[in-house]
Design an enzyme around this catalytic site. Structure first.
Site, mmCIF file in Angstrom:
data_model
loop_
_atom_site.group_PDB
_atom_site.id
_atom_site.type_symbol
_atom_site.label_atom_id
_atom_site.label_comp_id
_atom_site.label_asym_id
_atom_site.label_seq_id
_atom_site.Cartn_x
_atom_site.Cartn_y
_atom_site.Cartn_z
ATOM 1 C CB THR A 199 -36.430 -22.047 28.433
ATOM 2 O OG1 THR A 199 -36.261 -21.753 27.052
ATOM 3 C CG2 THR A 199 -36.889 -23.501 28.520
ATOM 4 C CG ASP A 200 -38.101 -18.516 24.527
ATOM 5 O OD1 ASP A 200 -37.217 -19.394 24.672
ATOM 6 O OD2 ASP A 200 -37.943 -17.531 23.782
ATOM 7 C CD GLU A 201 -34.483 -23.203 23.893
ATOM 8 O OE1 GLU A 201 -34.295 -24.378 23.564
ATOM 9 O OE2 GLU A 201 -33.554 -22.398 24.113
ATOM 10 C CE1 TYR A 204 -32.774 -26.355 29.018
ATOM 11 C CE2 TYR A 204 -33.560 -25.252 27.032
ATOM 12 C CZ TYR A 204 -33.213 -25.212 28.379
ATOM 13 O OH TYR A 204 -33.314 -24.018 29.078
ATOM 14 C CE LYS A 208 -35.874 -25.125 32.443
ATOM 15 N NZ LYS A 208 -35.225 -24.881 33.767
#
Ligand code: NAD
Ligand code: TYD
Length: 377
Positions: free
Chosen positions: A135-137, A183, A187
């Site tokens: 993810t870009d998060e 989260y 990741k």
């Protein structure tokens, strides 16, 4: 060419679109959907492909190293597309341990089993691939130094009408990791392990970091399906904080197509960012959803605006995500195919037409979970 590919998390939102694409496009491949079927896994997402001869479902926890090692041997697995994860930020804030277990330890179990199996073969890593979906998060949050929006430096088919950027920086493949939520921290950790298996053992790995996805079969705890369902049922729409946070939205089938291209043509050890240059403030996006649902249901214009309910903000709520996917577009020729307003209309229609799918999920425990979670301001 015959390939034996495990897609983990294939019963989830994005995974089900990837499984569908691969099963339909590659009849000569053996596609194994490996999923634990947590609350987010739903085999009803794959009804249209479940009888295809090149498709198989295996119920398994990615943390089960022994079972996965045996599966690698039995199926002679040569490719892994890894999507299985705990994926909801709000849940990670309540229960970070589950996120560390699945996202970090689960990914590590897959990597180690793949390593031992592939290294035991005469050809070793040749023709093998471990593709990790992220993810870009993991990059953290971008600043909102243009709250009114500026002309963006880039545009794609996905960019909405009158597309704006809300800051002058973007996430690039070279952006330093700086995750904030449990989260994204989990990741980020799994991404590092995947790269470490390339750098240490020479495993042919690829990592991609994608922006927020939307489309059919998304579990209705995420913003778009939750709100479509609530508008339909005249329930409050819990907007976190002031609704000013910005997300960059990509239609899920465009993500699945990118995964196909990158799995087959991506360069080993590379990272690719995936996104459509399509930034939206939450509150503006919510108004588009309201307009679209009201139009389709034949309600008067803005009928459902009164459902907007500002609630306590998410802890550590990241201000802005915006991804630069120029590398993927230039190197591999991928582009999004769907304009955002089209995608939203298609998505709203899908949820309204598939009420049974939604009801089978929303009846029960899930509602209770939300009742506990949000308190009106
Ligand atoms: P999802 O929550 O809809 O699906 C996750 C799937 O993984 C479910 O089918 C679940 O049963 C399965 N799973 C969970 N724990 C498991 C375990 N221990 N063993 C085996 N299976 C398990 O998630 P999603 O939105 O489809 O996201 C898929 C992947 O893409 C995730 O890795 C996520 O981090 C990444 N991603 C998601 C988005 C997004 O906007 N949704 C954006 C970028 C990247
Ligand atoms: P979400 O769909 O959970 O994705 P992510 O947190 O991974 O970006 O949320 C998208 C945005 O919408 C995010 O800024 C949080 C916000 N949001 C709400 O305002 N209310 C909600 O009920 C939910 C689920 C999200």
């Amino acid at each position: 060419m015959k390939r034996n590919i495990v897609i983990t998390g294939g019963a989830g939102f994005i995974g089900s679109h990837v499984v569908r694409l691969f099963v339909n496009k590659y009849p000569g491949y053996n596609i194994i959907n490996l999923d634990k079927l947590t609350y987010a896994g739903n085999l009803a997402n794959l009804k249209d492909v479940e009888d295809k001869p090149n498709y198989k479902f295996v119920k398994m926890d990615i943390c089960d190293f022994d079972a996965f090692f045996k599966l690698m041997q039995d199926e002679k697995v040569d490719g892994i597309i890894h999507l299985a994860a705990e994926s909801h930020v709000d849940r990670s804030i309540k229960d970070p341990f589950t996120f560390a277990k699945t996202n970090v330890m689960g990914t590590l179990a897959l990597l180690q089993a793949a390593k031992l199996y592939w290294e035991s073969l005469p050809e070793k890593y040749e023709g093998k691939r471990f593709y990790h979906i992220s993810t870009d998060e993991v990059y953290g949050a971008l600043s909102m130094n243009h709250p009114e929006g500026i002309e963006p430096p880039f545009k794609t088919v996905a960019s909405s009408e009158g597309h704006k950027a809300y800051g002058d920086d973007f996430f690039y493949e070279t952006t330093k990791y700086n995750p904030h939520s449990p989260y994204s921290a989990s990741k980020a950790s799994s991404d590092h392990f995947v790269r470490a298996y390339h750098d240490t053992y020479g495993m042919p790995t690829i990592v991609t970091n994608c922006s927020n996805n939307y489309g059919p079969y998304q579990f209705p705890e995420k913003l778009i399906p939750l709100f479509i369902n609530n508008i339909r049922n005249r329930k409050p729409l819990p907007v976190y904080g002031k609704g000013e946070n910005v997300r960059d939205w990509l239609y899920v089938e465009d993500h699945a197509r990118a995964i196909d291209v990158i799995f087959h043509e991506g360069k080993v050890a590379e990272t690719y960012n995936i996104g459509g240059f399509n930034e939206w403030k939450n509150i503006d996006l919510i108004k588009v959803m309201i307009k679209t649902v009201d139009k389709i249901l034949g309600n008067p214009e803005d009928h459902s605006l009164d459902l907007i309910t500002y609630v306590t903000d998410r802890l550590g709520h990241d201000a802005r995500y915006a991804i630069d996917s120029t590398k993927l577009q230039k190197d591999l020729g991928w582009e999004p195919s769907l304009q955002f307003e089209e995608g939203i209309e298609k998505t709203v229609r899908w949820y309204l037409d598939n009420q049974e799918w939604m009801d089978s999920i929303t009846s029960g425990e899930y509602e209770k979970y939300y009742a506990d979670m949000y308190k009106e301001r």
